[in-house]
Write a protein that holds these residues in place. Structure first.
Motif, PDB file in Angstrom:
ATOM      1  N   MET A   1       0.838  -1.172   0.000  1.00 41.00           N
ATOM      2  CA  MET A   1       0.000   0.000   0.000  1.00 41.00           C
ATOM      3  C   MET A   1       0.894   1.250   0.000  1.00 41.00           C
ATOM      4  O   MET A   1       1.897   1.292   0.671  1.00 41.00           O
ATOM      5  CB  MET A   1      -0.901  -0.034   1.231  1.00 41.00           C
ATOM      6  N   THR A   2       0.506   2.245  -0.745  1.00 42.99           N
ATOM      7  CA  THR A   2       1.285   3.473  -0.841  1.00 42.99           C
ATOM      8  C   THR A   2       0.405   4.652  -0.482  1.00 42.99           C
ATOM      9  O   THR A   2      -0.741   4.724  -0.893  1.00 42.99           O
ATOM     10  CB  THR A   2       1.808   3.660  -2.274  1.00 42.99           C
ATOM     11  N   LYS A   3       0.948   5.561   0.292  1.00 42.78           N
ATOM     12  CA  LYS A   3       0.218   6.785   0.600  1.00 42.78           C
ATOM     13  C   LYS A   3       1.175   7.954   0.527  1.00 42.78           C
ATOM     14  O   LYS A   3       2.385   7.785   0.618  1.00 42.78           O
ATOM     15  CB  LYS A   3      -0.460   6.707   1.970  1.00 42.78           C
ATOM     16  N   ARG A   4       0.644   9.147   0.350  1.00 38.44           N
ATOM     17  CA  ARG A   4       1.451  10.352   0.278  1.00 38.44           C
ATOM     18  C   ARG A   4       1.106  11.244   1.451  1.00 38.44           C
ATOM     19  O   ARG A   4      -0.058  11.427   1.763  1.00 38.44           O
ATOM     20  CB  ARG A   4       1.179  11.098  -1.025  1.00 38.44           C
ATOM     21  N   ASN A  75       9.380   6.363   2.825  1.00 41.63           N
ATOM     22  CA  ASN A  75       9.346   5.725   4.138  1.00 41.63           C
ATOM     23  C   ASN A  75       8.686   4.369   4.005  1.00 41.63           C
ATOM     24  O   ASN A  75       7.643   4.252   3.360  1.00 41.63           O
ATOM     25  CB  ASN A  75       8.557   6.568   5.144  1.00 41.63           C
ATOM     26  N   GLN A  76       9.266   3.345   4.625  1.00 46.73           N
ATOM     27  CA  GLN A  76       8.655   2.020   4.611  1.00 46.73           C
ATOM     28  C   GLN A  76       8.457   1.557   6.050  1.00 46.73           C
ATOM     29  O   GLN A  76       9.366   1.672   6.867  1.00 46.73           O
ATOM     30  CB  GLN A  76       9.521   1.014   3.859  1.00 46.73           C
ATOM     31  N   GLN A  77       7.267   1.047   6.348  1.00 42.62           N
ATOM     32  CA  GLN A  77       6.940   0.550   7.681  1.00 42.62           C
ATOM     33  C   GLN A  77       6.267  -0.797   7.566  1.00 42.62           C
ATOM     34  O   GLN A  77       5.602  -1.089   6.576  1.00 42.62           O
ATOM     35  CB  GLN A  77       5.990   1.512   8.401  1.00 42.62           C
ATOM     36  N   LYS A  78       6.444  -1.604   8.615  1.00 38.27           N
ATOM     37  CA  LYS A  78       5.687  -2.850   8.677  1.00 38.27           C
ATOM     38  C   LYS A  78       4.231  -2.482   8.862  1.00 38.27           C
ATOM     39  O   LYS A  78       3.901  -1.530   9.554  1.00 38.27           O
ATOM     40  CB  LYS A  78       6.133  -3.696   9.873  1.00 38.27           C
ATOM     41  N   MET A  85      11.251   0.370   8.966  1.00 40.74           N
ATOM     42  CA  MET A  85      12.066  -0.827   8.766  1.00 40.74           C
ATOM     43  C   MET A  85      13.096  -0.608   7.677  1.00 40.74           C
ATOM     44  O   MET A  85      12.958   0.263   6.831  1.00 40.74           O
ATOM     45  CB  MET A  85      11.179  -2.019   8.429  1.00 40.74           C
ATOM     46  N   GLU A  86      14.120  -1.430   7.711  1.00 41.29           N
ATOM     47  CA  GLU A  86      15.136  -1.424   6.673  1.00 41.29           C
ATOM     48  C   GLU A  86      14.557  -2.112   5.440  1.00 41.29           C
ATOM     49  O   GLU A  86      13.536  -2.784   5.509  1.00 41.29           O
ATOM     50  CB  GLU A  86      16.377  -2.186   7.154  1.00 41.29           C
ATOM     51  N   ASP A  87      15.220  -1.950   4.295  1.00 40.53           N
ATOM     52  CA  ASP A  87      14.776  -2.635   3.086  1.00 40.53           C
ATOM     53  C   ASP A  87      14.944  -4.136   3.265  1.00 40.53           C
ATOM     54  O   ASP A  87      16.048  -4.660   3.262  1.00 40.53           O
ATOM     55  CB  ASP A  87      15.601  -2.187   1.874  1.00 40.53           C
ATOM     56  N   GLU A  94       4.206  -1.161   4.437  1.00 38.02           N
ATOM     57  CA  GLU A  94       3.475  -0.001   3.941  1.00 38.02           C
ATOM     58  C   GLU A  94       4.493   1.046   3.521  1.00 38.02           C
ATOM     59  O   GLU A  94       5.433   1.332   4.241  1.00 38.02           O
ATOM     60  CB  GLU A  94       2.584   0.549   5.049  1.00 38.02           C
ATOM     61  N   THR A  95       4.303   1.621   2.343  1.00 37.79           N
ATOM     62  CA  THR A  95       5.209   2.633   1.823  1.00 37.79           C
ATOM     63  C   THR A  95       4.496   3.973   1.812  1.00 37.79           C
ATOM     64  O   THR A  95       3.355   4.071   1.372  1.00 37.79           O
ATOM     65  CB  THR A  95       5.651   2.277   0.390  1.00 37.79           C
TER      66      THR A  95
END
Length: 124
Positions: A1-4, A75-78, A85-87, A94-95
């Protein structure tokens, strides 16, 4: 999922500028230029940008961009977790993208560089 993420009301976004050089920027030794000192940027009394790179001088102009650019940070999150989180190759992440700056103007240098020649006294 991507959000801005768009900055909240009252929270200003920085306005950055961009340098637009026509042609290639070459060095004597093939090393990456990221984070390196390139040259000096000055403005004349008439607000004409002047870029000095080594023994060369370039004259430019300030141009309003047709369509502004947005500078984003990824930004990436669980999913369901608030820690960044790291890549990693996990399935549920979630991005989101945060707008850090807007670029509305650029300094355009499209003429060929001119050599800087010091005054050398002539021998008599």
């Amino acid at each position: 999922m991507t959000k801005r993420e768009i900055p909240a009301e009252g929270k200003d976004v920085e306005e950055w500028g961009m340098l637009d050089l026509q042609g290639d920027l070459e060095t004597r030794h093939p090393v990456p230029l990221s984070g390196k000192f390139i040259g000096d940027l000055h403005f004349t009394q008439k607000d004409v940008p002047v870029l000095i790179i080594g023994h060369h001088i370039l004259y430019g102009k300030v141009v309003n961009m047709e369509k502004p650019f947005a500078v984003l940070v990824k930004n990436q999150q669980k999913q369901g977790d608030n820690s960044i989180m790291e890549d990693s190759n996990q399935d549920k992440k979630e991005t989101s993208y945060t707008v850090t700056a807007i670029i509305k103007k650029k300094l355009l240098f499209k003429s060929r560089p001119k050599p800087i020649i010091a005054n050398v006294p002539k021998k008599i």
